[in-house]
Design a protein around this motif. Sequence first.
Motif, PDB file in Angstrom:
ATOM      1  N   MET A  35       0.826  -1.204   0.000  1.00 28.16           N
ATOM      2  CA  MET A  35       0.000   0.000   0.000  1.00 28.16           C
ATOM      3  C   MET A  35       0.865   1.261   0.000  1.00 28.16           C
ATOM      4  SD  MET A  35      -2.934   0.961   2.816  1.00 28.16           S
ATOM      5  CE  MET A  35      -1.771   1.147   4.172  1.00 28.16           C
ATOM      6  N   THR A 132      -7.455  -1.757   1.550  1.00 30.06           N
ATOM      7  CA  THR A 132      -6.903  -0.946   0.451  1.00 30.06           C
ATOM      8  C   THR A 132      -6.443  -1.813  -0.717  1.00 30.06           C
ATOM      9  OG1 THR A 132      -6.179   0.676   2.102  1.00 30.06           O
ATOM     10  CG2 THR A 132      -5.234   0.849  -0.101  1.00 30.06           C
ATOM     11  N   ILE A 144     -10.339   5.857   1.266  1.00 31.92           N
ATOM     12  CA  ILE A 144     -10.358   4.992   2.438  1.00 31.92           C
ATOM     13  C   ILE A 144      -9.988   5.819   3.659  1.00 31.92           C
ATOM     14  CG2 ILE A 144      -9.274   2.990   3.538  1.00 31.92           C
ATOM     15  CD1 ILE A 144      -8.862   1.986   0.576  1.00 31.92           C
ATOM     16  N   TRP A 159      -6.434   7.194   2.430  1.00 33.64           N
ATOM     17  CA  TRP A 159      -5.781   6.683   1.230  1.00 33.64           C
ATOM     18  C   TRP A 159      -6.755   6.788   0.065  1.00 33.64           C
ATOM     19  CZ3 TRP A 159      -0.708   4.915   1.349  1.00 33.64           C
ATOM     20  CH2 TRP A 159      -0.152   4.747   2.627  1.00 33.64           C
ATOM     21  N   ILE A 166      -2.590   3.171  -5.696  1.00 36.66           N
ATOM     22  CA  ILE A 166      -2.807   3.583  -4.318  1.00 36.66           C
ATOM     23  C   ILE A 166      -1.943   4.797  -4.011  1.00 36.66           C
ATOM     24  CG2 ILE A 166      -2.679   2.876  -1.896  1.00 36.66           C
ATOM     25  CD1 ILE A 166      -2.766  -0.045  -2.891  1.00 36.66           C
TER      26      ILE A 166
END
Length: 515
Positions: A35, A132, A144, A159, A166
Motif C-alpha cells: 500500500m 486498500t 479509504i 488513502w 494507491i
Amino acid sequence: MENKQIDLTDITGMVCKALEVEDIAGMSPALRRIMEVDDQKAITALREALPDLGTDWLQKVWQYNFAKRGQMGQDYTPNSLGDLLAELVGETGTCLDLCAGSGSLTIRHHLHYPSTRYVCVELDSEVIPVLTVNLAMRGIDAVIVNGDAISGQPPKETWTVCKGHITRGGEPFRCDGTIGNPPYNVRWNQPDLAPMWPQYAGYDLPPENNANMAFVLTGISEADRAAFILPNGVLSSDKAEGKIRRQLVDNNLVEAAISCPERMFESTSIPVCVLLLAKNRQTRGIALIDAGNRCVSETREQRGQHGSKSHTNRVYHKEINVFTDSNIAETVREIRQDADTDTVRHITPEELDGDCNLTPKRYLTQPMDGTKPHRPFAEIVEDINRTAERRNGLLLTVNATTARMLGVDEVKKMQDEGNAICDQMEAAMNSIEGMEPVKLTRGEYIRFSKNKNEVRFENNSKERVSDVLLLIMSGWKQNIYICNNDENRYLAELRDALLPELMSGNLKIKGETNG
C-alpha cells in the motif's frame, strides 16, 4: 451465491506465496508495504493467485486468523447479504461503506454497479492494508478513511485508490447511498456536544453501552438511502433504541425491515435483520418482511488449519444459510409492491405498536390455529441471556444484616425468585420434542456474606466492565478529586500557619538548642 468449496489452508497458502511471506503472520506487514509504495507487481501477483475476485478471499483469511470478534465485534459479511444490500441501495454514483472491514460489502456492491465510487470508513488500523489492497486489485475507486465513523474525531490516515493505484491522502465526499454491517451492540464514547451534531440533532442520543443506532443515524445522515445489517434486537428493543426507532418512523425514513435466516455468518449463528432507510419518500408505508425461511442451506467443507496431522487432514462440515439470487429478487419486489402475503406486511406508522416494534412476525397474518405470532424462541432466549449477563456484570457481596439495613435484602429475594422461574422455564422448554437445548443464564448479582459490615462491589465479567461499575467509579473518582483538593487546601493552610511561627522562634524543633 456463496462459494461452496472453501479451503482456508489452500487459500492461505496462495496468499502467502503471492505476498512472498513464509507464514500468515507476515500478511499484514506485506500488505502495508504494498500500500505504501503502490507495488503494482505485488498487486498483480495477488490478483492472479486468487481463484476469482467476486469472493473476498482476503476477508476469509483475515477473519480466521486475526479478526477481533470480542474486542471490536468483527464478523465479516457473507456474500449473499452483501448482494441483498447492493440491490436494496441500488445504483448510486457514490456509496459510503460504514465500518468497511476488509471491503466485502463494497466488493459485492461494485459487482452489481461497477461505475460506483466509494468512501470506505474503517476504525481498525490493522485491517486498512487488507481493505486498500483488496480494492486496488479489483480496480475499485475509493477514498479509504482510517477513523471512527461515529465519534467525529479526525481520521488517523486516508488513502485513495484510483484505477488500481494507491496514493496516500484523499478527501472523503458526500455519497448517494450507504451500506453497512457495523459491529453489534458495542460501547461508544458519546462526543462532546453530540446532540448538536447533524446526525444526532432531533434524535435521542444512542446510549453509551450500545452504538447500533449511532451507526444508523450517521449512515443515513451522510446519504439519501441506506441499508444496514444489524442484530435483530434493534427492531424490538425498548428504551433508548425504541425512542430512536419511533423518531426515524416519524421522520418517514424507514422503508423496510427484513428479518434474516439464522446461521448466515461463518463465525457466529446470531440472527440478523436488514434495516432500509430512505429520504424524500413519496409514501409513509413500511414493508416488514420475514425472510427467515427464504434461503438455501449450503455445506461448507474446511480442513483444520492448526494442530496435528489428524486435525489438519480432517475435513469439517458446517451448514450455512444463504440467499439465492431469486430470494433477493423476491425481497426487493416485496418492498416495491404494496401487496401483503404470508411473509410480508405493509403497514403505516399508525399501525405500529406503541413501542414502535418493527419485528415482521409481530404484524404478519395470524395463523389459522389461532396462535399468536411471536419471535423465534432462540431469539427470545438470546435477549433473555443478554439481559441477564448485563445485569450480572456487577456483583454485590454484602453482609445479610447490613443488607437489611440498606434495604437491598429484597434484591436477593428477587434474584432467588427469578432463578426459580428460569429453572422452570428451562426445564419446560427442554422437555419439548424437537426443541434445541436451551440454557438460560441465572441471576448472579447479589450474595450474602457473614463478614461483619461487608459491602463489596466487583466486576463479574471477564469480557467487559459493568456499566454500573463505571458509574460508581466515576463518582468515586470525583470524590477523590474533591477530597484531594480539600486536603491540599488544608495542607497549604497548615504550612502557611506553621512557617511564620517557626521562623519567629515561637515554635522550636524538638532537640534543637539555642546555642
